[in-house]
Scaffold this motif. Sequence first.
Motif, mmCIF file in Angstrom:
data_model
loop_
_atom_site.group_PDB
_atom_site.id
_atom_site.type_symbol
_atom_site.label_atom_id
_atom_site.label_comp_id
_atom_site.label_asym_id
_atom_site.label_seq_id
_atom_site.Cartn_x
_atom_site.Cartn_y
_atom_site.Cartn_z
ATOM 1 N N MET A 31 143.756 -10.137 121.116
ATOM 2 C CA MET A 31 142.909 -9.025 120.725
ATOM 3 C C MET A 31 141.733 -9.515 119.876
ATOM 4 S SD MET A 31 144.084 -5.438 118.995
ATOM 5 C CE MET A 31 145.402 -5.285 120.173
ATOM 6 N N ARG A 32 142.030 -10.434 118.949
ATOM 7 C CA ARG A 32 140.952 -10.994 118.106
ATOM 8 C C ARG A 32 139.934 -11.715 118.958
ATOM 9 N NH1 ARG A 32 144.859 -12.332 114.189
ATOM 10 N NH2 ARG A 32 145.147 -14.372 115.101
ATOM 11 N N ALA A 33 140.408 -12.534 119.885
ATOM 12 C CA ALA A 33 139.503 -13.309 120.734
ATOM 13 C C ALA A 33 138.634 -12.387 121.586
ATOM 14 C CB ALA A 33 140.298 -14.259 121.618
ATOM 15 N N LYS A 34 139.226 -11.331 122.128
ATOM 16 C CA LYS A 34 138.461 -10.394 122.951
ATOM 17 C C LYS A 34 137.429 -9.634 122.122
ATOM 18 C CE LYS A 34 141.873 -9.667 126.560
ATOM 19 N NZ LYS A 34 142.746 -8.705 127.236
ATOM 20 N N ALA A 35 137.826 -9.199 120.932
ATOM 21 C CA ALA A 35 136.903 -8.474 120.066
ATOM 22 C C ALA A 35 135.728 -9.363 119.667
ATOM 23 C CB ALA A 35 137.630 -7.963 118.823
ATOM 24 N N LEU A 36 136.031 -10.592 119.286
ATOM 25 C CA LEU A 36 134.995 -11.538 118.886
ATOM 26 C C LEU A 36 134.058 -11.841 120.057
ATOM 27 C CD1 LEU A 36 133.942 -13.217 116.559
ATOM 28 C CD2 LEU A 36 135.524 -15.014 117.213
ATOM 29 N N ALA A 37 134.623 -12.059 121.234
ATOM 30 C CA ALA A 37 133.802 -12.339 122.420
ATOM 31 C C ALA A 37 132.901 -11.157 122.759
ATOM 32 C CB ALA A 37 134.700 -12.677 123.605
ATOM 33 N N ARG A 38 133.432 -9.954 122.614
ATOM 34 C CA ARG A 38 132.631 -8.758 122.913
ATOM 35 C C ARG A 38 131.456 -8.611 121.948
ATOM 36 N NH1 ARG A 38 135.160 -2.792 123.932
ATOM 37 N NH2 ARG A 38 133.207 -1.799 124.506
ATOM 38 N N LEU A 39 131.717 -8.834 120.674
ATOM 39 C CA LEU A 39 130.646 -8.742 119.678
ATOM 40 C C LEU A 39 129.591 -9.817 119.903
ATOM 41 C CD1 LEU A 39 132.896 -7.971 116.618
ATOM 42 C CD2 LEU A 39 131.084 -6.477 117.473
ATOM 43 N N GLU A 40 130.028 -11.034 120.173
ATOM 44 C CA GLU A 40 129.081 -12.125 120.398
ATOM 45 C C GLU A 40 128.289 -11.913 121.679
ATOM 46 O OE1 GLU A 40 131.567 -15.586 120.036
ATOM 47 O OE2 GLU A 40 131.288 -15.659 117.859
ATOM 48 N N ALA A 41 128.900 -11.316 122.688
ATOM 49 C CA ALA A 41 128.180 -11.027 123.938
ATOM 50 C C ALA A 41 127.067 -10.004 123.710
ATOM 51 C CB ALA A 41 129.148 -10.516 124.996
ATOM 52 N N LEU A 42 127.238 -9.163 122.695
ATOM 53 C CA LEU A 42 126.215 -8.175 122.365
ATOM 54 C C LEU A 42 125.132 -8.749 121.451
ATOM 55 C CD1 LEU A 42 128.524 -5.079 121.784
ATOM 56 C CD2 LEU A 42 126.943 -5.453 123.695
ATOM 57 N N GLY A 43 125.272 -10.017 121.085
ATOM 58 C CA GLY A 43 124.245 -10.681 120.291
ATOM 59 C C GLY A 43 124.503 -10.722 118.800
ATOM 60 N N TYR A 44 125.698 -10.337 118.380
ATOM 61 C CA TYR A 44 126.015 -10.354 116.952
ATOM 62 C C TYR A 44 126.602 -11.700 116.547
ATOM 63 C CZ TYR A 44 125.582 -5.289 117.173
ATOM 64 O OH TYR A 44 125.111 -4.024 117.355
ATOM 65 N N GLU A 45 126.231 -12.145 115.356
ATOM 66 C CA GLU A 45 126.898 -13.276 114.732
ATOM 67 C C GLU A 45 127.975 -12.650 113.850
ATOM 68 O OE1 GLU A 45 126.185 -16.472 111.186
ATOM 69 O OE2 GLU A 45 124.419 -15.705 112.227
ATOM 70 N N VAL A 46 129.202 -13.091 114.006
ATOM 71 C CA VAL A 46 130.322 -12.459 113.305
ATOM 72 C C VAL A 46 130.941 -13.435 112.316
ATOM 73 C CG1 VAL A 46 132.566 -11.350 113.582
ATOM 74 C CG2 VAL A 46 130.794 -11.010 115.310
ATOM 75 N N ARG A 47 131.222 -12.925 111.142
ATOM 76 C CA ARG A 47 131.927 -13.709 110.129
ATOM 77 C C ARG A 47 133.116 -12.890 109.649
ATOM 78 N NH1 ARG A 47 126.684 -15.146 106.534
ATOM 79 N NH2 ARG A 47 125.466 -16.062 108.219
ATOM 80 N N VAL A 48 134.276 -13.534 109.598
ATOM 81 C CA VAL A 48 135.500 -12.875 109.129
ATOM 82 C C VAL A 48 136.126 -13.770 108.073
ATOM 83 C CG1 VAL A 48 137.730 -11.911 109.788
ATOM 84 C CG2 VAL A 48 135.864 -11.933 111.448
ATOM 85 N N TYR A 49 136.437 -13.187 106.925
ATOM 86 C CA TYR A 49 137.050 -14.004 105.884
ATOM 87 C C TYR A 49 137.960 -13.152 105.008
ATOM 88 C CZ TYR A 49 133.123 -12.180 103.135
ATOM 89 O OH TYR A 49 132.210 -11.358 102.529
ATOM 90 N N PRO A 50 138.910 -13.803 104.332
ATOM 91 C CA PRO A 50 139.822 -13.054 103.461
ATOM 92 C C PRO A 50 139.115 -12.629 102.183
ATOM 93 C CG PRO A 50 140.319 -15.379 103.346
ATOM 94 C CD PRO A 50 139.249 -15.220 104.389
ATOM 95 N N GLU A 51 139.553 -11.514 101.669
ATOM 96 C CA GLU A 51 139.020 -11.011 100.407
ATOM 97 C C GLU A 51 140.209 -10.744 99.493
ATOM 98 O OE1 GLU A 51 137.163 -7.017 100.060
ATOM 99 O OE2 GLU A 51 135.405 -8.226 99.585
ATOM 100 N N VAL A 52 140.290 -11.475 98.389
ATOM 101 C CA VAL A 52 141.413 -11.351 97.475
ATOM 102 C C VAL A 52 141.251 -10.076 96.660
ATOM 103 C CG1 VAL A 52 142.649 -12.439 95.579
ATOM 104 C CG2 VAL A 52 141.645 -13.844 97.381
ATOM 105 N N GLY A 53 142.351 -9.310 96.606
ATOM 106 C CA GLY A 53 142.326 -8.043 95.882
ATOM 107 C C GLY A 53 142.652 -8.221 94.416
ATOM 108 N N PRO A 54 142.660 -7.119 93.672
ATOM 109 C CA PRO A 54 142.907 -7.197 92.231
ATOM 110 C C PRO A 54 144.356 -7.521 91.861
ATOM 111 C CG PRO A 54 142.677 -4.923 92.921
ATOM 112 C CD PRO A 54 142.372 -5.772 94.117
ATOM 113 N N ARG A 55 145.292 -7.250 92.769
ATOM 114 C CA ARG A 55 146.698 -7.536 92.476
ATOM 115 C C ARG A 55 147.069 -8.934 92.970
ATOM 116 N NH1 ARG A 55 147.310 -2.567 95.296
ATOM 117 N NH2 ARG A 55 146.775 -0.918 93.872
ATOM 118 N N ASP A 56 148.113 -9.481 92.394
ATOM 119 C CA ASP A 56 148.578 -10.807 92.814
ATOM 120 C C ASP A 56 148.937 -10.807 94.290
ATOM 121 O OD1 ASP A 56 148.262 -11.698 90.273
ATOM 122 O OD2 ASP A 56 150.373 -11.537 89.730
ATOM 123 N N ALA A 57 148.471 -11.795 94.998
ATOM 124 C CA ALA A 57 148.773 -12.028 96.412
ATOM 125 C C ALA A 57 148.305 -10.904 97.330
ATOM 126 C CB ALA A 57 150.252 -12.278 96.608
#
Length: 93
Positions: A31-57
């Motif tokens: 699903m991730r690969a398909k979503a990423l491929a679809r966005l890139e096919a539309l001309g978007y550069e996509v960045r995905v990264y973790p965001e640490v929240g205020p609570r531990d872990a």
Amino acid sequence: MRDVYRLVNILEDLERQAGVQHVRVVRPEEMRAKALARLEALGYEVRVYPEVGPRDAEVGWIAMAFYEGRLVAHAYGDSKTEALQGLLGEVGA
């Protein structure tokens, strides 16, 4: 057992004729690969990264879509897949 297979095939043919669609389970990696491929096919550069929240872990994910170097959409999720699916919705893909 042959009768069981024959009946199942008959039922599936009837469902197909009636336009019934069965649910297909897709692995998150696919699903991730398909979503990423679809966005890139539309001309978007996509960045995905973790965001640490205020609570531990506590970790969420953010997905960002850039078009011609400008941030045009972003979405948050509890997983990479969820963030990318949200991003698809944000850009209307």
